[in-house]
Design a protein around this motif. Structure first.
Motif, mmCIF file in Angstrom:
data_model
loop_
_atom_site.group_PDB
_atom_site.id
_atom_site.type_symbol
_atom_site.label_atom_id
_atom_site.label_comp_id
_atom_site.label_asym_id
_atom_site.label_seq_id
_atom_site.Cartn_x
_atom_site.Cartn_y
_atom_site.Cartn_z
ATOM 1 N N GLY A 172 0.813 -1.210 0.000
ATOM 2 C CA GLY A 172 0.000 0.000 0.000
ATOM 3 C C GLY A 172 0.844 1.256 0.000
ATOM 4 O O GLY A 172 0.516 2.250 -0.662
ATOM 5 N N TYR A 202 -4.363 7.240 3.321
ATOM 6 C CA TYR A 202 -3.589 5.995 3.340
ATOM 7 C C TYR A 202 -3.747 5.284 4.678
ATOM 8 O O TYR A 202 -3.989 4.071 4.724
ATOM 9 C CB TYR A 202 -2.116 6.299 3.081
ATOM 10 N N MET A 262 -5.609 1.678 4.847
ATOM 11 C CA MET A 262 -4.801 0.507 5.184
ATOM 12 C C MET A 262 -5.244 -0.126 6.494
ATOM 13 O O MET A 262 -5.224 -1.355 6.632
ATOM 14 C CB MET A 262 -3.323 0.889 5.250
#
Length: 219
Positions: A159, A190, A194
């Motif tokens: 990621g 992010y 994630m």
């Protein structure tokens, strides 16, 4: 303020505050290049504060400062402010590579622990997972437990590399004023994305299920 809180505060200063300062400077009439160069001093200030107070160098802050200074130097030579914007992409690429490297093979039991496990342990051990078995014992005896943390680490690393690629595109394809804000917002996006993906995987894989611990050697 404990060590984790100080680290979080310095990380906030290094990653988020520069974007806010940039827009304040732009509103005051400063040009794109001058505003970016001024904001690039903030990670160095955080690292200096850590060194003065604790007599140690923060590796992440040192890396960010080095990348920023390199970008600032190239910006002064070329006149393009976009090179400073690559700092975020390089940071996330290093983060992703670090995670993927920690999930490498080798001795599955006695080798180094994956980064996702090392960073999550202070938050999770003793809350749910360790109600049944200590993590060190689980790591030694449960292949499923080891696999969950290696896969979790790979997800975080992959990621981060994808995030780095997006940041590189933003740095060169969008107007600078817009790119600065998007780079800052991507850190939050992010992190949330994630956390959702990794937690869904861990629940489905059985990290919080007794079957993980039943596979370990009996006490």
């Amino acid at each position: 303020m404990n060590g984790r809180a100080r680290a979080g505060l310095l990380l906030l200063v290094d990653l988020v505050a520069p974007a806010g300062l940039y827009y304040l400077l732009r509103a005051a009439g400063l040009g794109e290049t001058a505003a970016l160069l001024t904001c690039s001093l903030m990670p160095g200030a955080g690292m200096t504060l850590t060194f003065v107070r604790e007599r140690r160098l923060d590796p992440v802050g040192l890396f960010m400062t080095g990348v920023t200074l390199a970008g600032a130097g190239l910006t002064l030579v070329t006149g393009s402010p976009r090179l400073i914007l690559l700092k975020g992409a390089l940071l996330m690429a290093a983060f992703g590579g670090w995670f993927l490297y920690s999930a490498r093979g080798g001795d599955p039991v006695h080798g180094p622990r994956p980064m996702a496990m090392r960073l999550s342990r202070p938050l999770l051990e003793g809350w749910a997972v360790a109600r049944w078995r200590p993590w060190d014992e689980l790591w030694e005896h449960s292949p499923l437990f080891r696999r969950i943390w290696r896969v979790s680490t790979i997800i975080w690393g992959a990621g981060a590399l994808a995030d780095a690629a997006v940041r590189a595109v933003i740095a060169f394809a969008l107007p600078v004023d817009l790119a600065v804000g998007l780079n800052g917002g991507l850190y939050a996006l992010y992190s949330v994305l994630m956390l959702v993906i990794v937690n869904v995987y861990q629940v489905r894989a059985g990290l919080f299920d007794r079957r993980v611990y039943a596979s370990a050697a009996p006490e």
